[in-house]
Design a protein around this motif. Structure first.
Motif, PDB file in Angstrom:
ATOM      1  N   LEU A 107       5.421  -9.886  84.464  1.00  0.00           N
ATOM      2  CA  LEU A 107       4.042 -10.251  84.106  1.00  0.00           C
ATOM      3  C   LEU A 107       3.517  -9.384  82.975  1.00  0.00           C
ATOM      4  CD1 LEU A 107       2.552 -10.870  87.669  1.00  0.00           C
ATOM      5  CD2 LEU A 107       3.247 -12.589  85.975  1.00  0.00           C
ATOM      6  N   ASP A 108       3.791  -8.087  83.031  1.00  0.00           N
ATOM      7  CA  ASP A 108       3.352  -7.171  81.975  1.00  0.00           C
ATOM      8  C   ASP A 108       4.048  -7.500  80.654  1.00  0.00           C
ATOM      9  OD1 ASP A 108       2.016  -4.550  81.113  1.00  0.00           O
ATOM     10  OD2 ASP A 108       4.142  -4.162  80.663  1.00  0.00           O
ATOM     11  N   TYR A 109       5.348  -7.695  80.703  1.00  0.00           N
ATOM     12  CA  TYR A 109       6.120  -8.003  79.495  1.00  0.00           C
ATOM     13  C   TYR A 109       5.667  -9.332  78.891  1.00  0.00           C
ATOM     14  CZ  TYR A 109      10.275  -8.355  76.484  1.00  0.00           C
ATOM     15  OH  TYR A 109      11.131  -8.451  75.416  1.00  0.00           O
ATOM     16  N   ALA A 110       5.464 -10.325  79.732  1.00  0.00           N
ATOM     17  CA  ALA A 110       5.009 -11.638  79.252  1.00  0.00           C
ATOM     18  C   ALA A 110       3.666 -11.514  78.539  1.00  0.00           C
ATOM     19  CB  ALA A 110       4.916 -12.617  80.419  1.00  0.00           C
ATOM     20  N   ALA A 111       2.765 -10.743  79.095  1.00  0.00           N
ATOM     21  CA  ALA A 111       1.450 -10.557  78.464  1.00  0.00           C
ATOM     22  C   ALA A 111       1.590  -9.876  77.103  1.00  0.00           C
ATOM     23  CB  ALA A 111       0.540  -9.735  79.382  1.00  0.00           C
ATOM     24  N   ARG A 112       2.426  -8.856  77.030  1.00  0.00           N
ATOM     25  CA  ARG A 112       2.608  -8.143  75.760  1.00  0.00           C
ATOM     26  C   ARG A 112       3.311  -8.993  74.717  1.00  0.00           C
ATOM     27  NH1 ARG A 112       5.953  -3.967  76.546  1.00  0.00           N
ATOM     28  NH2 ARG A 112       6.308  -4.326  78.740  1.00  0.00           N
ATOM     29  N   LYS A 113       4.204  -9.892  75.147  1.00  0.00           N
ATOM     30  CA  LYS A 113       4.928 -10.756  74.210  1.00  0.00           C
ATOM     31  C   LYS A 113       4.160 -12.027  73.881  1.00  0.00           C
ATOM     32  CE  LYS A 113       9.134 -11.344  73.777  1.00  0.00           C
ATOM     33  NZ  LYS A 113      10.129 -11.165  72.725  1.00  0.00           N
ATOM     34  N   GLY A 114       3.085 -12.306  74.645  1.00  0.00           N
ATOM     35  CA  GLY A 114       2.348 -13.551  74.432  1.00  0.00           C
ATOM     36  C   GLY A 114       3.136 -14.760  74.898  1.00  0.00           C
ATOM     37  N   MET A 115       3.940 -14.583  75.932  1.00  0.00           N
ATOM     38  CA  MET A 115       4.768 -15.650  76.477  1.00  0.00           C
ATOM     39  C   MET A 115       4.326 -15.948  77.908  1.00  0.00           C
ATOM     40  SD  MET A 115       8.524 -14.279  75.192  1.00  0.00           S
ATOM     41  CE  MET A 115       9.505 -15.642  75.777  1.00  0.00           C
ATOM     42  N   ALA A 116       4.606 -17.143  78.360  1.00  0.00           N
ATOM     43  CA  ALA A 116       4.359 -17.496  79.755  1.00  0.00           C
ATOM     44  C   ALA A 116       5.356 -16.741  80.639  1.00  0.00           C
ATOM     45  CB  ALA A 116       4.516 -18.992  79.963  1.00  0.00           C
ATOM     46  N   PRO A 117       4.923 -16.266  81.801  1.00  0.00           N
ATOM     47  CA  PRO A 117       5.860 -15.565  82.700  1.00  0.00           C
ATOM     48  C   PRO A 117       7.101 -16.391  83.017  1.00  0.00           C
ATOM     49  CG  PRO A 117       3.622 -15.259  83.471  1.00  0.00           C
ATOM     50  CD  PRO A 117       3.557 -16.253  82.332  1.00  0.00           C
ATOM     51  N   GLU A 118       6.949 -17.689  83.140  1.00  0.00           N
ATOM     52  CA  GLU A 118       8.089 -18.555  83.442  1.00  0.00           C
ATOM     53  C   GLU A 118       9.119 -18.538  82.316  1.00  0.00           C
ATOM     54  OE1 GLU A 118       4.602 -19.376  85.669  1.00  0.00           O
ATOM     55  OE2 GLU A 118       4.847 -19.622  83.490  1.00  0.00           O
ATOM     56  N   GLU A 119       8.637 -18.440  81.080  1.00  0.00           N
ATOM     57  CA  GLU A 119       9.561 -18.372  79.949  1.00  0.00           C
ATOM     58  C   GLU A 119      10.312 -17.039  79.939  1.00  0.00           C
ATOM     59  OE1 GLU A 119       9.736 -19.054  75.112  1.00  0.00           O
ATOM     60  OE2 GLU A 119       7.775 -18.973  76.080  1.00  0.00           O
ATOM     61  N   VAL A 120       9.603 -15.953  80.219  1.00  0.00           N
ATOM     62  CA  VAL A 120      10.256 -14.643  80.305  1.00  0.00           C
ATOM     63  C   VAL A 120      11.290 -14.660  81.426  1.00  0.00           C
ATOM     64  CG1 VAL A 120       9.898 -12.195  80.850  1.00  0.00           C
ATOM     65  CG2 VAL A 120       8.333 -13.359  79.287  1.00  0.00           C
TER      66      VAL A 120
END
Length: 132
Positions: A107-120
């Motif tokens: 969730l943290d990484y997805a937010a920083r990358k601007g990606m959906a958690p499902e994509e990460v």
């Protein structure tokens, strides 16, 4: 052949271009054992398993125009005999494996990358410590 060229370029970075190890003289056994200063990881290595970071690298360096290399939807490089990565020269730099990633980290990484958690989760599925 491509990996051999990448290894030779890394040697020239150490001894010539950046010159932080100008007197380095390695035999093949020492090179294979990575008894030199610095590392050359790349997206997809155990320490940086997110292949989407190639997109950032390709954008920064304008790789398609500069080298004629492109990325597929899955971030594979074309032509297939292409390599990418980063050089780290710090004397304490070493290879490592990322290990398992928890949902909170995704969730943290997805937010920083601007990606959906499902994509990460899709890109890092082999590293997840849980089942999405």
């Amino acid at each position: 052949m491509t990996e051999a060229l990448a290894e030779r370029l890394h040697e020239r970075v150490r001894t010539e271009f950046w010159g932080y190890a100008p007197d380095e003289r390695q035999d093949v056994a020492a090179l294979v054992a990575e008894r030199f200063r610095g590392i050359r990881p790349a997206p997809g290595y155990p320490s940086c398993p997110d292949h989407t970071e190639k997109r950032t690298l390709f954008d920064l360096l304008d790789v398609p125009s500069a080298a004629g290399i492109t990325l597929t939807e899955s971030c594979a490089m074309l032509p297939a005999a292409s390599v990418s990565g980063w050089y780290f020269a710090h004397p304490e730099a070493h290879y490592f494996g990322l290990g398992r990633i928890g949902r909170d980290q995704v969730l943290d990484y997805a937010a920083r990358k601007g990606m959906a958690p499902e994509e990460v989760e899709r890109w890092l599925s082999a590293n997840l410590a849980y089942t999405p």
